[in-house]
Design an enzyme around this catalytic site. Structure first.
Site, mmCIF file in Angstrom:
data_model
loop_
_atom_site.group_PDB
_atom_site.id
_atom_site.type_symbol
_atom_site.label_atom_id
_atom_site.label_comp_id
_atom_site.label_asym_id
_atom_site.label_seq_id
_atom_site.Cartn_x
_atom_site.Cartn_y
_atom_site.Cartn_z
ATOM 1 N N ASP A 28 33.538 -72.413 -41.288
ATOM 2 C CA ASP A 28 32.772 -72.499 -42.528
ATOM 3 C C ASP A 28 31.369 -72.174 -42.368
ATOM 4 O OD1 ASP A 28 32.237 -73.619 -45.315
ATOM 5 O OD2 ASP A 28 31.582 -75.374 -44.133
ATOM 6 N N ASP A 73 27.899 -73.244 -44.422
ATOM 7 C CA ASP A 73 27.147 -74.406 -44.478
ATOM 8 C C ASP A 73 27.484 -75.885 -44.116
ATOM 9 O OD1 ASP A 73 25.063 -72.833 -46.503
ATOM 10 O OD2 ASP A 73 26.981 -72.831 -47.710
ATOM 11 N N ASP A 100 33.276 -78.674 -41.890
ATOM 12 C CA ASP A 100 32.307 -79.993 -42.061
ATOM 13 C C ASP A 100 32.889 -80.636 -43.179
ATOM 14 O OD1 ASP A 100 30.905 -78.232 -43.732
ATOM 15 O OD2 ASP A 100 29.406 -79.645 -43.660
#
Length: 214
Positions: free
Chosen positions: A9, A11, A166
């Site tokens: 991922d 960001d 995250d």
């Protein structure tokens, strides 16, 4: 068995974009004669995207039409200040070097649109043949299609690629695709959220811990 490729991922996992995304929100608030919000308040919301950030900055009950106007202005501000203070997360540069030295591939699977994803990666000097942005396909994570598409771009099976993210949507997308997953607890996690509850195959507190799978 160690994975043949890592799918990150963007960001909150590969790149710490919160400083620039928070800065864009506070510039937007300043344009509307509002004081800056504390960085610590904004950071956990970054993985939720521009719409969530605008709601944070202007109220959850904001009308849809005004939300759209402010969101477009936010994106314009952010696009013009895309890579000012954004950096790889600590330890992530060494992870990418280790993958390269081992002949392993890596890619990005993000819900961030391509007009932001690609110049951000370029600005950080990052190159990969596998970039799946939020508008690459008709669907985004947690749908498994972006993960499957990334694996196809790398010429690998879903079982050979591990998704690192995250947010629970990253783990859900990987599970639905049939890929293993690692939760990045160092990312943008809400105070009432627990990465250990997402069902990932592993949870790491720092990027350095990823070396055990390389």
């Amino acid at each position: 068995m160690k994975p043949s490729a890592f799918l990150f991922d963007l960001d909150g996992t590969l790149v710490d974009t919160a400083p620039d995304m928070a800065g864009a929100l506070n510039r937007l608030r300043a344009e509307n004669n509002l004081p800056a919000l504390p960085y610590a308040l904004i950071r956990p919301w970054v993985s939720h995207g521009a719409g969530a950030l605008v709601r944070l900055g202007f109220g959850a009950d904001i009308q849809a039409e005004r939300l759209d106007v402010l969101k477009q202005r936010y994106l314009a501000i952010y696009a013009a200040n895309l890579c000012v203070d954004s950096t790889l997360f600590p330890g992530m540069a060494d992870v990418l070097k280790a993958l390269s030295s081992q002949g392993r591939s890596w890619g990005v699977v993000t819900n961030k649109p391509a007009f932001l994803t690609e110049p951000l990666l370029a600005g950080l000097g990052l190159t990969t043949p596998c970039i799946v942005s939020g508008d690459t396909l008709p669907v985004n994570k947690p749908d498994p299609a972006p993960v499957r598409h990334a694996c196809a771009l790398l010429g690998l099976s879903v079982e050979e690629c591990v998704m690192v993210g995250d947010h629970k949507r990253d783990i859900d997308a990987a599970r639905a695709a049939g890929s293993p997953s690692i939760a990045a607890a160092f990312g943008y996690i809400q105070s009432d959220d627990n990465p250990h509850d997402w069902g990932a195959d592993a949870v790491v507190q720092h990027a350095d811990e990823l070396h055990q799978w390389i």
